[in-house]
Motif scaffolding. Structure first.
Motif, short mmCIF file in Angstrom:
data_model
loop_
_atom_site.label_atom_id
_atom_site.label_comp_id
_atom_site.label_asym_id
_atom_site.label_seq_id
_atom_site.Cartn_x
_atom_site.Cartn_y
_atom_site.Cartn_z
N UNK A 62 -2.77 2.35 -4.32
CA UNK A 62 -2.27 3.72 -4.21
C UNK A 62 -3.40 4.56 -3.62
N UNK A 63 -3.15 5.15 -2.47
CA UNK A 63 -4.17 5.94 -1.79
C UNK A 63 -3.75 7.40 -1.76
N UNK A 64 -4.70 8.32 -1.97
CA UNK A 64 -4.34 9.73 -1.91
C UNK A 64 -4.00 10.16 -0.49
N UNK A 65 -3.09 11.11 -0.39
CA UNK A 65 -2.75 11.64 0.93
C UNK A 65 -3.98 12.26 1.57
N UNK A 93 -7.28 11.21 -7.16
CA UNK A 93 -8.52 11.63 -6.47
C UNK A 93 -9.08 10.54 -5.55
N UNK A 94 -8.75 9.29 -5.87
CA UNK A 94 -9.27 8.16 -5.09
C UNK A 94 -8.28 7.01 -5.22
N UNK A 95 -8.59 5.91 -4.56
CA UNK A 95 -7.68 4.77 -4.60
C UNK A 95 -7.48 4.26 -6.03
N UNK A 96 -6.23 3.87 -6.32
CA UNK A 96 -5.88 3.21 -7.58
C UNK A 96 -5.37 1.82 -7.22
N UNK A 97 -5.88 0.82 -7.92
CA UNK A 97 -5.47 -0.56 -7.65
C UNK A 97 -4.66 -1.08 -8.83
N UNK A 98 -3.49 -1.65 -8.55
CA UNK A 98 -2.64 -2.25 -9.57
C UNK A 98 -2.50 -3.73 -9.26
N UNK A 99 -3.23 -4.54 -10.01
CA UNK A 99 -3.17 -6.00 -9.84
C UNK A 99 -2.18 -6.54 -10.86
N UNK A 100 -1.14 -7.21 -10.37
CA UNK A 100 -0.17 -7.80 -11.29
C UNK A 100 -0.46 -9.29 -11.39
N UNK A 110 0.86 -1.19 0.00
CA UNK A 110 0.00 0.00 0.00
C UNK A 110 0.89 1.23 0.00
N UNK A 111 0.58 2.17 -0.88
CA UNK A 111 1.37 3.40 -1.00
C UNK A 111 0.45 4.60 -0.83
N UNK A 112 0.91 5.58 -0.09
CA UNK A 112 0.20 6.85 0.03
C UNK A 112 0.89 7.84 -0.90
N UNK A 154 -4.74 -2.09 -14.17
CA UNK A 154 -4.82 -0.86 -13.40
C UNK A 154 -6.25 -0.33 -13.39
N UNK A 155 -6.75 -0.10 -12.17
CA UNK A 155 -8.12 0.35 -11.98
C UNK A 155 -8.11 1.62 -11.14
N UNK A 156 -8.96 2.58 -11.52
CA UNK A 156 -9.05 3.82 -10.78
C UNK A 156 -10.41 4.46 -10.96
N UNK A 157 -10.68 5.48 -10.15
CA UNK A 157 -12.00 6.13 -10.19
C UNK A 157 -12.16 6.99 -11.43
N UNK A 158 -11.06 7.52 -11.96
CA UNK A 158 -11.11 8.36 -13.15
C UNK A 158 -10.03 7.91 -14.12
N UNK A 159 -10.15 8.35 -15.36
CA UNK A 159 -9.11 8.02 -16.35
C UNK A 159 -7.77 8.60 -15.94
#
Length: 826
Positions: free
Chosen positions: A821-824, A47-54, A40-42, A62-67
């Motif tokens: 990846x989480x936003x600060x 804008x929101x959490x991004x998930x990177x599944x390898x 987990x990285x801050x 790579x998945x995220x709330x926005x492009x």
């Protein structure tokens, strides 16, 4: 005596301990930069959490709330795995390699500064469309976020190479991504060198022999050669034995300027539903670029708001260059469009800072730039530009050998644009939902030109992307050789409209494809090119496509992996016709007997360039020796420029097309030779070389021993000891003229090493999109200590693929790590 032995033992143990500690310390420092995929990285910038599944091959999904957040994640993943590669490509574009590697890199830096690649990239940022601008900025934030993680977490400087070549890593910017795109454009460009080589041949040979040595593709009407030597008196050409020293091998791997024989090549083909067993479209694509470790390609899946996109990317650029989405699939092949011209500019005899234009003398645009050099004094370069393009010094591309006295050479190239919107065009292509949208996306693409093969579920199409220069109908050389730049009729008249570019849709036969062959025949100035990348592979492709009424994913894979040489099948009977099965059996141990064994092997060979067979090596050695014998006496030192066998040239000689058999007579000898004599002499040359090099019976030879794929580290690949850890070598099938291309090096020491080919392969099946497959030649990671540095290599070598699925559950089930990846917190 016992005391001496004790102290010697203690000394040995101490030394061994020190060595072990040194290796442990090196390993520890190097391993610190292996990224943690399950963490987990801050971060800042999302804008929101991004998930990177390898997934189990370390392909990031790579998945995220926005492009924008997804592009951020792609930049983060690229930097995790390929930071050194990205920084080196940026430094190449900037002309700043000498800061790391010293004077041996000056030649590359000098040319990059003169072409002004990086400054043009910076100026092009403002021309990108709003959506691409957002993507470039988000991607840069993702790269820089990983740099921040390295700095705060002491993660081994990000890559082990940074310990050997310490340097501060500047933040990534949108201009850097555009610059990487321009570097790739250079990889695909070969027209400039073709002009120079053709001109040198014209200066050295009778006109009728030039068309033998540098022939137009078979099946294309022969165009009259330009009378370039009449433009200037031959006495005005300087005679230079040699210019700049060859690039240091350590630096040569970094240079984007490839020789003519190594300009980009590729395969792509598509089947319409009428030619598909499952009733939906199929697409296969395998771009050919120089091999390296890691590969230039990087597999990735991004989940945008419109849906998933998966395929091959290039670290540094937030685009899937070849791949598929939920809507379309697309593949790229080099178009070989003639988008480069060399101009000869006349200097003012009274003021060398002025050059002649159609309206009189004009001053060069001049500025100076400083190149900082490791362990040496800085160098100040004076850069000069004309209305036609930048001035090239005599040492680059040997351009001085074809530049008359009192003149300089300049390069016109569409990619030297300060308004390069190619990245925006590729972004639109990637996000297109229909073939119409995909074709429309190419209007803003500049270069280098690519043939884009497209499919959706029901239709197939091919469109050439790239800016084509508009030339006057009365251009003196038609762009085939350098032309006087002060004459209006030789200058470019702007660009051709995008509608000019070839376009093919819904072919009656249901099959489209390109192997860098000529795709259209239009007279100058509406032509695309006089110089094409292939005349051979296309014939084998046509046979494979027409052998079946309908195709499947497996038959398209079979085509990508096909190693039968149409060339060998075509030219061997011409050359060996008078040698096969002639005469009584010679005594064992004689050169005549060895020759008979070789000819018997080749007579029963089907042309398959299989790594386990001796015939491909005998054939390749014979053809190389034959071409050398044919051209050495006429060309002298210029023969060294022809490093690869040209089958069209040999075909013309042995068919005596337009008197081409004249090449068989050795000029310096008093006794006339014929083509049969030369074939026999060349075969003896080849057999002697094989004996000296491999020292084994002909039947024990193996093509794969000579044809090893050289996935070498661009910097450390020539370094003693380290090269054993960073280079990836594989015995491979294929050759220069097979669909599964394995382009040989052409060098004297290892002429048949496999140095360029399909570093990426993909086959997209729109009857069942998640059954599509892809692979790269090395692994995802650029870190030599990572298990993902070379884990795809053996799969690639064996012709195996990975599933190309957009199913997130499948990626998650076999994942090697899931990063969040989480936003600060605000």
């Amino acid at each position: 005596m016992s005391t001496f032995v004790k102290w010697l033992t203690r000394l040995f143990l101490a030394l061994a301990t020190l060595i072990a500690l040194a290796f442990f310390s090196i390993y520890y420092l190097a391993s610190r930069s292996i990224p943690e995929y399950d963490a987990d990285y801050v971060v800042t910038g999302i804008t929101d959490d991004v998930e990177i599944i390898r997934d189990n091959a370390s392909v990031p999904h790579i998945f995220g709330a926005t492009d924008e957040d997804v592009y951020f994640g792609l930049g983060f993943a690229h930097a995790q795995d390929r930071l050194w590669q990205m920084v080196l490509m940026r430094r190449t574009a900037e002309g700043r390699l000498s800061e790391l590697f010293g004077e041996r890199a000056l030649q590359v830096d000098d040319l990059m500064r003169r072409l002004d690649i990086y400054d043009l990239a910076k100026r092009s940022v403002r021309d990108q469309d709003p959506e691409t601008t957002l993507a470039l900025n988000a991607y840069a934030r993702g790269v820089n976020s990983w740099l921040a993680q390295i700095n705060t977490g002491a993660l081994g400087r990000g890559a082990p190479e940074f310990f050997l070549f310490p340097t501060a890593i500047a933040p990534w910017t949108p201009a850097d991504s555009i610059a990487v795109g321009k570097i790739m454009a250079l990889e695909f460009s070969g027209q400039l060198e073709d002009e120079i080589l053709r001109t040198r041949a014209i200066l050295a040979l009778p006109k009728e022999r030039v068309k033998d040595l540098l022939p137009d593709p078979l099946g294309m009407p022969i165009n009259a050669l330009a009378e370039y030597t009449s433009l200037f008196p031959k006495s005005e050409y300087p005679i230079y034995a040699q210019f700049a020293e060859p690039l240091d091998p350590m630096i040569a791997g970094l240079s984007p300027f490839k020789k003519r024989a190594f300009a980009g090549a590729s395969n792509a083909w598509a089947a319409a539903p009428s030619r598909s067993a499952a009733g939906a479209t199929l697409l296969a694509n395998d771009p050919h670029l120089g091999f390296s470790a890691p590969s230039i390609w990087y597999l990735a899946r991004i989940e945008l708001q419109q849906g998933g996109i998966i395929g091959a990317s290039i670290p540094g650029v937030p685009v899937i260059l070849s791949g598929r989405s939920d809507y379309i699939g697309w593949g790229l092949t080099a178009a070989f469009m003639d988008d480069q011209d060399l101009f000869i500019e006349q200097l003012n005899p009274k003021d060398s800072e002025e050059y002649l234009t159609p309206t009189g003398y004009k001053r060069f645009e001049i500025r100076q730039t400083i190149v900082h050099v490791k362990d040496a004094a800085p160098r100040t370069l004076t850069l000069r530009w004309t209305e036609n393009g930048p001035v090239l010094p005599p040492s680059h591309y040997n351009v001085g050998k074809i530049t008359p006295q009192g003149h300089v050479a300049t390069l016109g190239w569409t990619a030297l644009s300060a308004h390069d919107t190619s990245v925006s065009a590729l972004m639109k292509l990637m996000k297109s939902k229909t073939i119409d949208e995909a074709i429309a996306a190419g209007e803003t693409y500049i270069g280098s030109a690519q043939n884009v093969t497209l499919v959706d579920g029901k239709e197939i199409a091919l469109k050439t992307f790239g800016a084509a220069p508009r030339r006057a109908y009365n251009h003196q050389t038609q762009g085939r050789t350098p032309a006087p730049g002060w004459l209006e009729n030789n200058r470019w008249q702007g660009r051709m409209p995008y509608s000019f570019n070839p376009e093919f849709r819904e072919p009656a036969g249901g099959i489209l494809g390109n192997t860098n062959n000529q795709i259209i025949d239009r007279p100058f100035p509406n032509h695309i090119s006089f110089y094409w990348g292939d005349t051979e592979r296309i014939e084998r492709w046509k046979k494979l496509m027409q052998n079946r009424e309908v195709h499947t994913r497996e038959s398209f894979i079979e085509g990508q992996l096909d190693t039968v040489s149409y060339t060998a099948r075509r030219i061997l009977p011409l050359i060996a016709a008078d040698l096969w099965f002639s005469g009584a059996q010679a005594p064992d141990g004689t050169i005549e007997r060895r020759r008979q064994i070789a000819l018997d092997l080749l007579a029963n060979w089907n042309g398959e360039m299989n790594e386990h067979l001796p015939e491909p090596l005998i054939y390749a050695a014979w053809m190389r020796a034959l071409q050398k014998r044919l051209i050495q006496d006429e060309l002298g030192p210029l023969a060294d420029e022809f490093t690869h066998v040209n089958p069209v040239f040999i075909d013309r000689v042995y068919r005596d097309t337009d008197g081409a058999s004249a090449w068989c007579d050795i000029v310096q000898s008093t006794q006339p030779e014929n083509c049969k004599d030369l074939a026999r002499i060349a075969l003896d040359d080849a057999l002697l070389w094989l004996d000296q090099t491999y020292g084994s019976a002909l039947t024990s030879l193996r093509w794969g021993d000579a044809h090893q794929a050289t996935h070498d580290h661009a910097v450390l690949g020539k370094t003693p000891i380290l090269k054993w850890f960073v280079n990836i070598r594989q015995s491979t099938s294929g050759g220069d003229n097979t669909l599964m291309m394995g382009l040989t090096s052409g060098t004297e020491d290892e002429p048949f090493s496999n140095v360029q080919g399909a570093g990426y392969r993909g086959v997209y099946d729109f009857a069942d999109p998640d059954s599509s497959v892809f692979i790269i030649a090395t692994g995802q990671s650029g870190h030599p200590l990572s298990r993902h540095y070379d884990d795809m290599g053996q799969l690639w070598r064996r012709g195996e693929y990975l599933p190309m699925s957009l199913d997130p559950a499948l990626a998650r089930a076999g994942s090697v790590g899931i990063a969040t990846l989480s936003p600060e917190p605000k």
